[in-house]
Motif scaffolding. Structure first.
Motif, PDB file in Angstrom:
ATOM      1  N   THR A  81     -12.027  -4.028   1.127  1.00 23.13           N
ATOM      2  CA  THR A  81     -10.555  -4.061   1.666  1.00 23.13           C
ATOM      3  C   THR A  81     -10.097  -5.479   1.145  1.00 23.13           C
ATOM      4  O   THR A  81      -8.716  -5.413   0.614  1.00 23.13           O
ATOM      5  CB  THR A  81     -10.656  -4.105   3.176  1.00 23.13           C
ATOM      6  OG1 THR A  81     -11.345  -2.970   3.783  1.00 23.13           O
ATOM      7  CG2 THR A  81      -9.219  -4.050   3.622  1.00 23.13           C
ATOM      8  N   LYS A  85      -5.874  -5.707  -3.278  1.00 20.35           N
ATOM      9  CA  LYS A  85      -4.582  -6.454  -3.715  1.00 20.35           C
ATOM     10  C   LYS A  85      -4.642  -6.664  -5.305  1.00 20.35           C
ATOM     11  O   LYS A  85      -3.554  -6.771  -5.760  1.00 20.35           O
ATOM     12  CB  LYS A  85      -4.422  -7.758  -3.036  1.00 20.35           C
ATOM     13  CG  LYS A  85      -5.398  -8.804  -3.072  1.00 20.35           C
ATOM     14  CD  LYS A  85      -4.955 -10.007  -2.464  1.00 20.35           C
ATOM     15  CE  LYS A  85      -6.089 -11.067  -2.078  1.00 20.35           C
ATOM     16  NZ  LYS A  85      -6.965 -10.690  -1.111  1.00 20.35           N
ATOM     17  N   SER A 104      -5.685   2.019   4.967  1.00 19.65           N
ATOM     18  CA  SER A 104      -4.449   1.122   5.469  1.00 19.65           C
ATOM     19  C   SER A 104      -4.240   0.210   4.731  1.00 19.65           C
ATOM     20  O   SER A 104      -3.040  -0.243   4.706  1.00 19.65           O
ATOM     21  CB  SER A 104      -4.674   0.931   6.932  1.00 19.65           C
ATOM     22  OG  SER A 104      -5.110   1.872   7.873  1.00 19.65           O
ATOM     23  N   GLU A 105      -5.262  -0.441   4.234  1.00 20.38           N
ATOM     24  CA  GLU A 105      -4.874  -1.659   3.306  1.00 20.38           C
ATOM     25  C   GLU A 105      -4.213  -1.191   2.067  1.00 20.38           C
ATOM     26  O   GLU A 105      -3.427  -1.979   1.627  1.00 20.38           O
ATOM     27  CB  GLU A 105      -6.421  -2.283   2.950  1.00 20.38           C
ATOM     28  CG  GLU A 105      -6.373  -3.416   2.141  1.00 20.38           C
ATOM     29  CD  GLU A 105      -5.543  -4.693   2.655  1.00 20.38           C
ATOM     30  OE1 GLU A 105      -5.027  -4.687   3.996  1.00 20.38           O
ATOM     31  OE2 GLU A 105      -4.975  -5.689   1.872  1.00 20.38           O
ATOM     32  N   ASP A 107      -2.365   1.197   1.837  1.00 20.12           N
ATOM     33  CA  ASP A 107      -1.026   1.454   2.155  1.00 20.12           C
ATOM     34  C   ASP A 107      -0.019   0.406   2.340  1.00 20.12           C
ATOM     35  O   ASP A 107       0.993   0.186   1.751  1.00 20.12           O
ATOM     36  CB  ASP A 107      -0.945   2.478   3.309  1.00 20.12           C
ATOM     37  CG  ASP A 107       0.337   2.715   3.970  1.00 20.12           C
ATOM     38  OD1 ASP A 107       1.040   3.544   3.140  1.00 20.12           O
ATOM     39  OD2 ASP A 107       0.833   2.117   4.807  1.00 20.12           O
ATOM     40  N   LYS A 108      -0.795  -0.578   2.819  1.00 19.97           N
ATOM     41  CA  LYS A 108       0.053  -1.900   3.096  1.00 19.97           C
ATOM     42  C   LYS A 108       0.493  -2.510   1.741  1.00 19.97           C
ATOM     43  O   LYS A 108       1.394  -3.117   1.503  1.00 19.97           O
ATOM     44  CB  LYS A 108      -0.783  -2.873   4.104  1.00 19.97           C
ATOM     45  CG  LYS A 108      -0.092  -4.129   4.546  1.00 19.97           C
ATOM     46  CD  LYS A 108      -1.052  -4.856   5.267  1.00 19.97           C
ATOM     47  CE  LYS A 108      -1.889  -6.151   4.709  1.00 19.97           C
ATOM     48  NZ  LYS A 108      -2.751  -6.560   5.144  1.00 19.97           N
ATOM     49  N   ARG A 109      -0.822  -2.533   0.867  1.00 18.39           N
ATOM     50  CA  ARG A 109      -0.314  -3.152  -0.482  1.00 18.39           C
ATOM     51  C   ARG A 109       0.622  -2.647  -1.235  1.00 18.39           C
ATOM     52  O   ARG A 109       1.216  -3.247  -1.896  1.00 18.39           O
ATOM     53  CB  ARG A 109      -1.653  -3.585  -1.104  1.00 18.39           C
ATOM     54  CG  ARG A 109      -2.722  -4.494  -0.419  1.00 18.39           C
ATOM     55  CD  ARG A 109      -2.095  -5.948  -0.372  1.00 18.39           C
ATOM     56  NE  ARG A 109      -2.835  -6.767   0.298  1.00 18.39           N
ATOM     57  CZ  ARG A 109      -2.570  -8.131   0.580  1.00 18.39           C
ATOM     58  NH1 ARG A 109      -1.648  -8.883  -0.423  1.00 18.39           N
ATOM     59  NH2 ARG A 109      -3.579  -8.822   1.335  1.00 18.39           N
ATOM     60  N   ALA A 111       3.089  -0.605  -0.284  1.00 20.76           N
ATOM     61  CA  ALA A 111       4.363  -0.905   0.532  1.00 20.76           C
ATOM     62  C   ALA A 111       4.972  -2.179  -0.042  1.00 20.76           C
ATOM     63  O   ALA A 111       6.105  -2.203  -0.431  1.00 20.76           O
ATOM     64  CB  ALA A 111       4.288  -0.992   1.880  1.00 20.76           C
ATOM     65  N   LYS A 112       4.076  -3.277  -0.351  1.00 20.63           N
ATOM     66  CA  LYS A 112       4.483  -4.588  -0.710  1.00 20.63           C
ATOM     67  C   LYS A 112       5.235  -4.447  -2.183  1.00 20.63           C
ATOM     68  O   LYS A 112       6.047  -5.250  -2.386  1.00 20.63           O
ATOM     69  CB  LYS A 112       3.534  -5.671  -0.841  1.00 20.63           C
ATOM     70  CG  LYS A 112       3.488  -6.007   0.587  1.00 20.63           C
ATOM     71  CD  LYS A 112       2.372  -7.289   0.575  1.00 20.63           C
ATOM     72  CE  LYS A 112       2.445  -8.065   1.643  1.00 20.63           C
ATOM     73  NZ  LYS A 112       1.193  -8.840   2.105  1.00 20.63           N
ATOM     74  N   LEU A 150       0.143   7.048   7.085  1.00 20.96           N
ATOM     75  CA  LEU A 150       0.208   6.114   5.678  1.00 20.96           C
ATOM     76  C   LEU A 150       1.215   6.654   4.734  1.00 20.96           C
ATOM     77  O   LEU A 150       0.472   7.426   3.567  1.00 20.96           O
ATOM     78  CB  LEU A 150      -1.240   5.852   5.267  1.00 20.96           C
ATOM     79  CG  LEU A 150      -2.296   5.305   6.452  1.00 20.96           C
ATOM     80  CD1 LEU A 150      -3.557   5.086   5.833  1.00 20.96           C
ATOM     81  CD2 LEU A 150      -1.800   4.062   6.911  1.00 20.96           C
ATOM     82  N   ASN A 152       2.248   5.633   2.116  1.00 23.04           N
ATOM     83  CA  ASN A 152       2.384   5.252   0.637  1.00 23.04           C
ATOM     84  C   ASN A 152       1.232   5.750  -0.047  1.00 23.04           C
ATOM     85  O   ASN A 152       0.921   5.518  -1.205  1.00 23.04           O
ATOM     86  CB  ASN A 152       2.343   3.958   0.511  1.00 23.04           C
ATOM     87  CG  ASN A 152       3.688   3.185   1.228  1.00 23.04           C
ATOM     88  OD1 ASN A 152       4.825   3.540   0.882  1.00 23.04           O
ATOM     89  ND2 ASN A 152       3.621   2.381   2.303  1.00 23.04           N
TER      90      ASN A 152
END
Ligand SMILES: *Cc1c(COP(=O)(O)O)cnc(C)c1O
Length: 234
Positions: A81, A85, A104-105, A107-109, A111-112, A150, A152
């Motif tokens: 995880t 990035k 989830s990680e 997806d989060k990265r 989105a950024k 999620l 993304n």
């Protein structure tokens, strides 16, 4: 034999296996697995027609990314995880998603940086403790959760690293089982589900995998020769 000769030989075998399975050779994507090999050999493969390469370590992707000609990068190994990035801006397909936490990680990265990521769910039907992957019965619930939560991520299929066996016939049953699971998951009714890839088959067993329905094979040794993990490539 040169890398180019090896690629031709793998493509020929791939084409024959596809024909035996009643499919077109070009419907099976060859991903050249380049782990431990340096940019020079990778570029040679790209010059010989390779469009997609696979790496199993984040560090190798980061180290080689700027020294390799334009190509699609596949993350095929276990992904921690905290390292997501470093590769979200580099890879086209992550084959090794096996938890909602990892998904989830990603997806989060994504989105950024404003992109979506294509991912595969890695399954581990033989329950091998040393391998990543979800048990088959957890694949569908995980896919449904990703679809729901999620935005993304696009789940594009399944990935298998088959148990090792001297005779590839011994792993045919795993390929068959994962193909059946693929068909079940592909039938999930959701407008955002777009299954496309069944990633299975390596140097010693890809013809059997293709016969059983794989449309993406990950081949290293048969193209580049045996890997030397002690040698430090530049
Ligand atoms: C190394 C590797 C391959 C390629 O294996 P070969 O036997 O060299 O073809 C395929 N998939 C994964 C996940 C790998 O780590």
């Amino acid at each position: 034999m040169s890398i180019q000769d090896n690629i031709r030989a793998v493509e020929r075998e791939k084409a024959e296996a596809a024909k035996r399975a009643g499919r077109k050779p070009e419907d099976v994507l060859l991903v050249a697995v380049t782990k431990t090999h340096g940019p020079e050999m990778i570029n040679e493969a790209i010059d010989a027609g390779i469009t997609d390469i696979g790496e199993n370590k984040v560090q190798e992707i980061v180290d080689k990314y700027d020294r390799v000609k334009p190509v699609r990068w596949h993350m095929i190994g276990h992904l921690q995880t905290n390292k997501v990035k470093y590769i979200v801006d580099k890879v086209s397909l992550i084959h090794s998603v096996d938890s909602f936490r990892l998904a989830s990680e990603i997806d989060k990265r994504c989105a950024k940086i404003g992109r979506t990521m294509d991912v595969l769910i890695q399954v581990n039907p033989a329950g091998e403790a040393q391998k990543s992957g979800v048990p088959p019965e957890e694949a569908e619930p995980l896919i449904r959760e990703i679809l729901k939560e999620l935005p993304n991520l696009r789940v594009k299929g399944l990935m298998l690293v088959a148990p090792e066996a001297d005779d590839p016939e011994d792993v045919r049953k795993w390929f068959r089982e994962v193909k059946a699971l693929y068909d079940t998951c592909a039938a999930i009714e959701d407008p955002h589900l777009s299954f496309e890839w069944l990633s299975m088959g390596m140097s010693h067993d890809f013809p059997v995998a293709v016969e059983e329905g794989a449309n993406l094979i990950r081949v290293g040794t048969a193209i580049f020769g045996a890997r030397d993990y002690t040698k430090k490539e530049n």
